[in-house]
Design a protein around this motif. Structure first.
Motif, PDB file in Angstrom:
ATOM      1  N   GLY A  41      35.619  38.922  35.447  1.00 56.38           N
ATOM      2  CA  GLY A  41      34.859  38.113  36.383  1.00 56.38           C
ATOM      3  C   GLY A  41      35.373  36.694  36.385  1.00 56.38           C
ATOM      4  O   GLY A  41      34.668  35.766  37.332  1.00 56.38           O
ATOM      5  N   ILE A  42      36.522  36.468  36.284  1.00 56.38           N
ATOM      6  CA  ILE A  42      37.144  35.009  36.421  1.00 56.38           C
ATOM      7  C   ILE A  42      38.594  35.334  36.754  1.00 56.38           C
ATOM      8  O   ILE A  42      39.566  34.350  36.708  1.00 56.38           O
ATOM      9  N   SER A  43      38.908  36.294  37.482  1.00 53.83           N
ATOM     10  CA  SER A  43      40.177  36.953  37.931  1.00 53.83           C
ATOM     11  C   SER A  43      41.209  36.436  37.094  1.00 53.83           C
ATOM     12  O   SER A  43      42.625  36.144  37.535  1.00 53.83           O
ATOM     13  N   ALA A  44      40.997  36.906  35.887  1.00 55.03           N
ATOM     14  CA  ALA A  44      42.056  36.973  34.886  1.00 55.03           C
ATOM     15  C   ALA A  44      42.589  38.178  34.447  1.00 55.03           C
ATOM     16  O   ALA A  44      43.544  38.462  33.514  1.00 55.03           O
ATOM     17  N   ILE A  55      45.942  41.553  51.814  1.00 51.67           N
ATOM     18  CA  ILE A  55      46.384  40.570  50.378  1.00 51.67           C
ATOM     19  C   ILE A  55      45.613  41.149  49.260  1.00 51.67           C
ATOM     20  O   ILE A  55      44.344  41.151  49.336  1.00 51.67           O
ATOM     21  N   ALA A  56      46.321  41.349  48.340  1.00 49.44           N
ATOM     22  CA  ALA A  56      45.651  41.869  47.085  1.00 49.44           C
ATOM     23  C   ALA A  56      44.888  40.634  46.550  1.00 49.44           C
ATOM     24  O   ALA A  56      45.300  39.469  46.627  1.00 49.44           O
ATOM     25  N   THR A  57      43.619  40.979  46.523  1.00 48.48           N
ATOM     26  CA  THR A  57      42.580  39.914  46.152  1.00 48.48           C
ATOM     27  C   THR A  57      41.657  40.020  44.894  1.00 48.48           C
ATOM     28  O   THR A  57      41.305  41.453  44.912  1.00 48.48           O
ATOM     29  N   ARG A  58      41.292  39.010  44.176  1.00 46.70           N
ATOM     30  CA  ARG A  58      40.312  39.385  43.055  1.00 46.70           C
ATOM     31  C   ARG A  58      38.974  39.242  43.718  1.00 46.70           C
ATOM     32  O   ARG A  58      38.470  38.338  44.081  1.00 46.70           O
ATOM     33  N   CYS A  60      36.148  39.578  42.218  1.00 45.80           N
ATOM     34  CA  CYS A  60      35.053  38.816  41.477  1.00 45.80           C
ATOM     35  C   CYS A  60      35.057  37.382  41.864  1.00 45.80           C
ATOM     36  O   CYS A  60      34.031  36.912  41.378  1.00 45.80           O
ATOM     37  N   VAL A  61      36.078  37.041  42.538  1.00 44.09           N
ATOM     38  CA  VAL A  61      36.119  35.237  42.718  1.00 44.09           C
ATOM     39  C   VAL A  61      35.840  34.976  44.229  1.00 44.09           C
ATOM     40  O   VAL A  61      35.794  34.030  44.509  1.00 44.09           O
ATOM     41  N   VAL A  62      35.743  35.957  45.049  1.00 38.15           N
ATOM     42  CA  VAL A  62      35.648  35.810  46.506  1.00 38.15           C
ATOM     43  C   VAL A  62      34.068  35.697  46.965  1.00 38.15           C
ATOM     44  O   VAL A  62      33.496  36.902  47.090  1.00 38.15           O
ATOM     45  N   SER A 109      47.258  46.539  43.481  1.00 36.57           N
ATOM     46  CA  SER A 109      48.255  45.572  43.596  1.00 36.57           C
ATOM     47  C   SER A 109      49.596  46.398  43.456  1.00 36.57           C
ATOM     48  O   SER A 109      50.428  45.685  44.072  1.00 36.57           O
ATOM     49  N   ALA A 112      50.209  46.763  47.299  1.00 39.67           N
ATOM     50  CA  ALA A 112      50.377  45.451  47.982  1.00 39.67           C
ATOM     51  C   ALA A 112      52.095  45.153  47.507  1.00 39.67           C
ATOM     52  O   ALA A 112      52.641  44.736  48.382  1.00 39.67           O
ATOM     53  N   GLY A 131      49.636  40.168  36.720  1.00 39.38           N
ATOM     54  CA  GLY A 131      48.026  39.553  36.620  1.00 39.38           C
ATOM     55  C   GLY A 131      47.172  40.856  36.407  1.00 39.38           C
ATOM     56  O   GLY A 131      45.905  40.474  36.600  1.00 39.38           O
TER      57      GLY A 131
ATOM     58  N   PHE B  85      48.697  30.809  33.537  1.00 38.38           N
ATOM     59  CA  PHE B  85      48.515  32.074  32.834  1.00 38.38           C
ATOM     60  C   PHE B  85      48.792  33.273  33.683  1.00 38.38           C
ATOM     61  O   PHE B  85      48.987  33.011  34.855  1.00 38.38           O
ATOM     62  N   ALA B  86      48.887  34.418  33.009  1.00 39.24           N
ATOM     63  CA  ALA B  86      49.364  35.628  33.689  1.00 39.24           C
ATOM     64  C   ALA B  86      50.670  35.548  34.355  1.00 39.24           C
ATOM     65  O   ALA B  86      51.034  36.565  35.262  1.00 39.24           O
ATOM     66  N   ALA B  99      51.791  40.928  44.884  1.00 41.19           N
ATOM     67  CA  ALA B  99      50.522  41.275  44.407  1.00 41.19           C
ATOM     68  C   ALA B  99      49.938  40.090  43.766  1.00 41.19           C
ATOM     69  O   ALA B  99      48.820  40.365  43.151  1.00 41.19           O
ATOM     70  N   LEU B 100      50.494  39.198  43.781  1.00 43.61           N
ATOM     71  CA  LEU B 100      50.145  37.822  42.767  1.00 43.61           C
ATOM     72  C   LEU B 100      50.309  36.855  43.671  1.00 43.61           C
ATOM     73  O   LEU B 100      51.075  35.948  42.937  1.00 43.61           O
ATOM     74  N   THR B 104      45.556  35.155  45.936  1.00 40.45           N
ATOM     75  CA  THR B 104      45.058  36.510  45.308  1.00 40.45           C
ATOM     76  C   THR B 104      43.644  35.763  44.515  1.00 40.45           C
ATOM     77  O   THR B 104      42.883  36.655  44.535  1.00 40.45           O
TER      78      THR B 104
END
Lengths: 154, 215
Positions: A41-44, A55-58, A60-62, A109, A112, A131, B85-86, B99-100, B104
């Protein structure tokens, strides 16, 4: 609440949600597309990765309010893309998945990466996939599958 | 010529010479005073400019700014400026790798619900604008000033361009509105407000963008 017209996997989808709702929850809760996973939930962690305008996108944060008319591709739609198809086939061929929870994000990912870098080196793979976490530790097989997909796309 | 007329002419010549000398003698100190005054004004302006630069420098070296002005292959995070991080990396254009990418995760605006900061076109500053050395030690005021004013390194920005960059660039403005961390606490702010920062930049630019001497 506000109404948004989203372009998801090539289809127009209408949702009425709070503008701050993350895209992930719009996909899962409103559109019932549960292939995209909630991890941190925090793009981690990368489990929620989708493509937004390529674009590969998280997701959960958009917030959905920031999507606009950009095309969204999820794990449900990536198989219609030649690179996506090759990656999914390679995933099966190399038997990458263990528990599978992170794998939709891993595949998004990987696609991408291969679209931008068709012949990735080990360093390219490590940097681009850094990531996306996998608690089962399938990283070696993920790397093999990306290389296999790359070969397939020659 | 009679002797008395000769004497009169000689006296006239002597008086004229004395008068001319007097005029010159009076004029010389006046010109010197003007130059000294101009020099004093110039020095004062330069001092004011340097003082303004030090204010600018105090902002540029705050973590909200310098974390993306690294000399390394990666950005930093937090007030302790630890590695992002990451294993996020710079990538060829300072925007990450396929991809990062920076975008992203970093969207057009801060995401308060998750603590992920955002602003338009999130990216690293180019290596020519590094304000740290490769050991992550912050460069001196003189070194940063030289880099910032070197048009071969700063995207060819003159003083007016630098002022506009500080006033309008979304990532610069973000540094003053960084919103919340993941734990809900507010990120620390640079030592000046954005308005004060722009004003300090304006005074520095108006003084001719002077830089401190030495290393």
């Amino acid at each position: 609440m506000a109404t948004y017209q989203l372009n998801v996997n090539g289809q127009r989808r209408e949702v009425t949600v709070d503008p701050s709702t993350p895209l992930l929850w719009v996909l899962r809760e409103e559109l019932k597309m549960t292939g995209t996973k909630y991890g941190c939930g925090i793009s981690a962690c990368g489990a929620c990765t989708v493509h937004v305008a390529g674009i590969a996108t998280r997701s959960c944060v958009v917030p959905v309010s920031l999507i606009g008319d950009r095309a969204i591709i999820t794990i449900e739609g990536i198989g219609t893309d030649p690179v996506g198809r090759a990656v999914q086939d390679a995933w099966v061929e190399k038997d990458v998945v263990q528990c599978g929870y992170c794998q939709s994000g891993q595949i998004m990912s990987a696609v991408a990466l291969l679209k931008a870098t068709p012949k990735p080196t080990d360093a390219n793979i490590e940097q681009s996939m850094g990531g996306n976490l996998c608690r089962c530790g399938t990283y070696v097989r993920i790397r093999e599958a990306i290389k296999a997909a790359s070969q397939q796309l020659k | 010529m009679p002797a008395d007329r000769l004497a009169l002419r000689a006296i006239s010549v002597i008086l004229a010479a004395c008068g001319a000398w007097s005029v010159l003698a009076l004029a010389r100190p006046a010109r010197h005073d003007d130059a000294a005054q101009k020099s004093k004004v110039g020095a004062s302006r330069s001092e004011e400019g340097l003082a303004a630069w030090q204010q600018v420098y105090s902002v540029l070296t705050h973590p909200r700014c310098i974390n993306c002005h690294t000399a390394t292959n990666y950005p930093q995070q937090g007030d302790d400026r630890h590695r992002h991080f990451a294993n996020v990396v710079r990538g060829p254009a300072g925007k990450g790798v396929p991809a990062l990418q920076c975008v992203t995760c970093h969207q057009e605006a801060n995401a308060d619900s998750t603590g992920v900061p955002g602003a338009h076109d999130w990216h690293l500053a180019p290596l020519s604008m590094k304000w740290q050395d490769s050991n992550e030690k912050i460069l001196s005021s003189a070194e940063v000033c030289r880099a910032v004013t070197d048009r071969s390194k700063n995207n060819n920005l003159d003083g007016a361009g630098l002022l506009k960059h500080h006033a309008e660039e979304p990532l610069v403005i973000w540094a003053f509105r960084p919103s919340r961390r993941i734990d809900g606490t507010l990120r620390t702010l640079p030592p000046l407000t954005h308005e004060q920062f722009v004003e300090a930049t304006r005074r520095w630019v108006e003084a001719g963008t002077p830089c401190p001497q030495g290393r």
